[in-house]
Design a protein around this motif. Structure first.
Motif: not given
Length: 680
Positions: A405-407, A416-417, A455-456, A458-461
């Motif tokens: 499911e994740g990018k 990095d994030r 938040n992470m 939702r950003e694809g993590y």
């Protein structure tokens, strides 16, 4: 704030304890002393009735009111070579969570004609973040401005939850005064105390707004008295204790100087801001100085530094020096310059000292750095915030479903994030963990860290997090841990269960009081932060969803001993597969399930709560045997509704040997394979 005194010649002076909830501190001592020194003949002719001391003003709205900036404060200002700018007011609106400050800002914006009359505006316009709107809380501070009688008022809406106290602490560097919004029933709450303490340390002027005055059980006199007591406890100066009180209803857009006489608009509030909050103290002709207090990011403009200009003049295209300390400085050029007008950023050519502005062109600027004059500039004092109290381990996803499911799934993406978050989140810390794919994230509380996790994802993590742990210290070779002040508002019929629960978690009660006619009791506890982990759900269960829990960091104290936060074990999946109704029907007899039929699960995934201590492995994927032996009657399967746990609930639930798997689409819990190997 003015006192109304009445005299009556018929009876003698009553006791000094005229207002039982009011501590007659420094502000009122001269009055009592004067009355005690009267002669015996005078003493029989003067009377102070029970309503003698009232924090109300019967003067018209337009007349001057006493404020927390006195003549002595202005005299000290005059001695220095700084001047006050009278056409600007910089204020922060601070309050405990859910006391209505964002709604009050909405009303101020509408009445200042920030929007067109026919413009459709959402409620809580300042909560622009999706997460803020979903949760109904303010997470990030926001800037806006209004104009009232040729005076520009820069308004900063701040978070109300104690976990985001770092946002509030640094925002106080930009303002000269605060609007302290207090609920008309609850009065000052833990976050009110925290923010007020910081504001008083800065020497800021304070205007107290008693909001939600239209509530049926409103008790404004009690709230004002409690607020005054809080000022005394926090060692406020005499000028600060003499605060102006405004009574308001943010949702109706009304305010007044007494609770019985509200104006039709917020005029009295605006008037009090102009009179009671001083203009910014600036060095108009000095060398340029601006402290970067906040950072925003724009895809086209890059990093945008926000702060108040303390001295000099800032111009577009100007060469500046960016300083961290006296020795560490670098040079940059201002590419664009903005000020806040109404609800948007407006480009300008130059900004005068005292105004709040946004600066583009310094790509590597950090919060706490100073933009200074190229030749003569000196750095301003760096911003200091409170230390984190809770830490959590972040690691790459190691479940069999990794990458579905994740990018972003690699440790480099995660690293990095997390380190990018430090650029704007001053109250958070990130350290490398025991292995290359693990990181330790420290924050003010679990909510502070779960907002980052949300938040992470939702950003694809895609990653895993461990249970929250408190940050302990060694002082004089003794182990100390963080303690917090917990305030619980609970109906009387559920008070026994809540008191028992807090007692098990090493909480010590130091205050208990009833509230109005609603049959509600306020309990105040000093409790170890460890005892608060997982407490919110337990209290809601014990009180049937009626209790309200608020907490704030107090101090470090001695280790309180072992605390058991969970009595029940977990139900764990026996093998990988898809859940079936047949298997779940027998499994639900063992406890409460997290999964429904048709859900993919893997071995060691937590699928429910065991009804007894200790974990139990279950086969939730077993299918009914399809044989030719028929029973006389087909059995009807009735399944209970599975528990729907949110991210916050999962993080509260897990223990040392468990993890939460976070992906953009799912939140799962599982047993920690590494911990299981160590146990063997």
């Amino acid at each position: 704030m003015e006192m109304v005194m009445s005299f009556n010649s018929s009876s003698s002076i009553s006791s000094p304890l005229l207002y039982p909830k009011l501590k007659l501190g420094r502000t009122f001592t001269p009055l009592i002393h004067h009355l005690d020194c009267l002669s015996s003949s005078s003493r029989t002719s003067v009377s102070l009735p029970k309503q003698a001391l009232k924090f109300r003003s019967k003067t018209p709205v337009r007349s001057p009111v006493k404020c927390s900036v006195s003549q002595t404060t202005e005299a000290r200002t005059a001695k220095s070579q700084l001047m006050r700018r009278q056409d600007i007011r910089n204020i922060a609106i601070v309050a405990h969570v859910d006391h209505g400050k964002t709604t009050l800002v909405d009303a101020m914006l509408k009445q200042a004609k920030v929007f067109r009359d026919n413009q459709v505006v959402k409620e809580r316009i300042m909560d622009s973040n999706d997460l803020e709107r979903e949760r109904g809380i303010t997470i990030l501070s926001k800037n806006t401005s209004i104009t009232y009688k040729d005076t520009k008022i820069n308004i900063i809406d701040t978070p109300g939850h104690s976990d985001f106290g770092g946002e509030v602490e640094r925002i106080l560097n930009m303002v000269e005064g605060i609007l302290l919004v207090v609920d008309s029933v609850e009065g000052p709450m833990p976050q009110t105390r925290f923010v007020l303490k910081k504001a008083l340390e800065f020497g800021h002027a304070v205007v107290v707004v008693v909001n939600k005055i239209d509530r049926p059980s409103a008790r404004p006199d009690y709230v004002i008295n409690s607020t005054f007591e809080l000022f005394i406890e926090l060692n406020a100066s005499d000028e600060q204790c003499d605060f102006q009180a405004i009574y308001a209803s943010g949702i109706q857009g009304k305010a007044g100087l007494s609770p019985e006489d509200l104006a039709e608009d917020l005029g009295p509030l605006f008037e009090s801001i102009i009179r009671c909050i001083p203009g910014p103290k600036i060095d108009k002709d000095g060398a340029l100085q601006m402290l970067a207090t906040n950072i925003e990011y724009d895809e086209h403009k890059g990093r945008i530094a926000i702060g108040r200009l303390h001295a000099g003049e800032l111009q577009k295209g100007m060469d500046v020096k960016v300083c961290t300390t006296e020795d560490a400085c670098r040079f940059a050029r201002i590419s664009e310059l903005f000020v806040y007008e109404k609800f948007s950023r407006v480009p300008v050519e130059k900004v005068q000292a005292g105004d709040i502005c946004a600066v583009c062109g310094v790509d590597d600027i950090q919060i706490g750095e100073t933009i200074a004059d190229k030749q003569y500039g000196k750095p301003l004092p760096a911003i200091k915030v409170e230390e984190p109290t809770v830490k959590m381990a972040f690691a790459i996803n190691t479940s069999p479903f990794v990458g579905r499911e994740g990018k972003y799934v690699t440790s480099r993406n995660l690293r990095d994030r997390l380190y990018r978050e430090l650029e704007r989140n001053l109250a958070m810390k990130v350290e490398d963990g025991e292995t290359a794919d693990m990181f330790i994230v420290s924050g003010r509380g679990t909510l502070h860290i779960t907002i980052l996790i949300e938040n992470m994802r939702r950003e694809g993590y895609e990653f895993m997090v461990g249970p929250p742990r408190v940050i302990t210290k060694k002082v004089n070779d003794k182990l100390v841990e963080p303690y917090e002040i917990a305030t619980v508002e609970v109906p009387e019929e559920h008070m026994g269960a809540v008191v028992e629960l807090l007692g098990k978690r090493r909480g010590q009660m130091f205050d208990m009081q009833g509230v109005g006619s609603e049959g509600t009791t306020f309990l105040r506890y000093k409790i170890p932060t460890r005892g608060l982990l997982g407490l919110r759900n337990a209290i809601l269960t014990a009180s049937r969803g009626t209790a309200i829990l608020n907490t704030i960091f107090d101090c470090y104290g001695p280790w309180a001993g072992d605390i058991h936060t969970r009595d029940q074990g977990s139900l764990v999946a026996f093998e990988e597969g898809t859940t079936s109704s047949y298997a779940l029907a027998s499994s639900q007899e063992r406890g409460q399930m997290f999964v429904s039929p048709g859900v993919d699960v893997y071995k060691s995934q937590i699928v429910g709560i065991h009804q007894r201590p200790g974990d139990l492995a279950l086969n939730v994927c077993k299918k009914k045997a399809a044989t030719n032996v028929r029973s006389n009657k087909e059995q009807t399967v009735v399944l209970d509704t599975p528990l729907d746990y949110s991210l916050d609930d999962c993080i509260e639930y897990i223990q040392e040997d468990e993890l939460v798997e976070v992906t953009p689409s799912s939140i799962r819990m599982c047993k920690n394979a590494k911990m299981a190997k160590k146990a063997r």
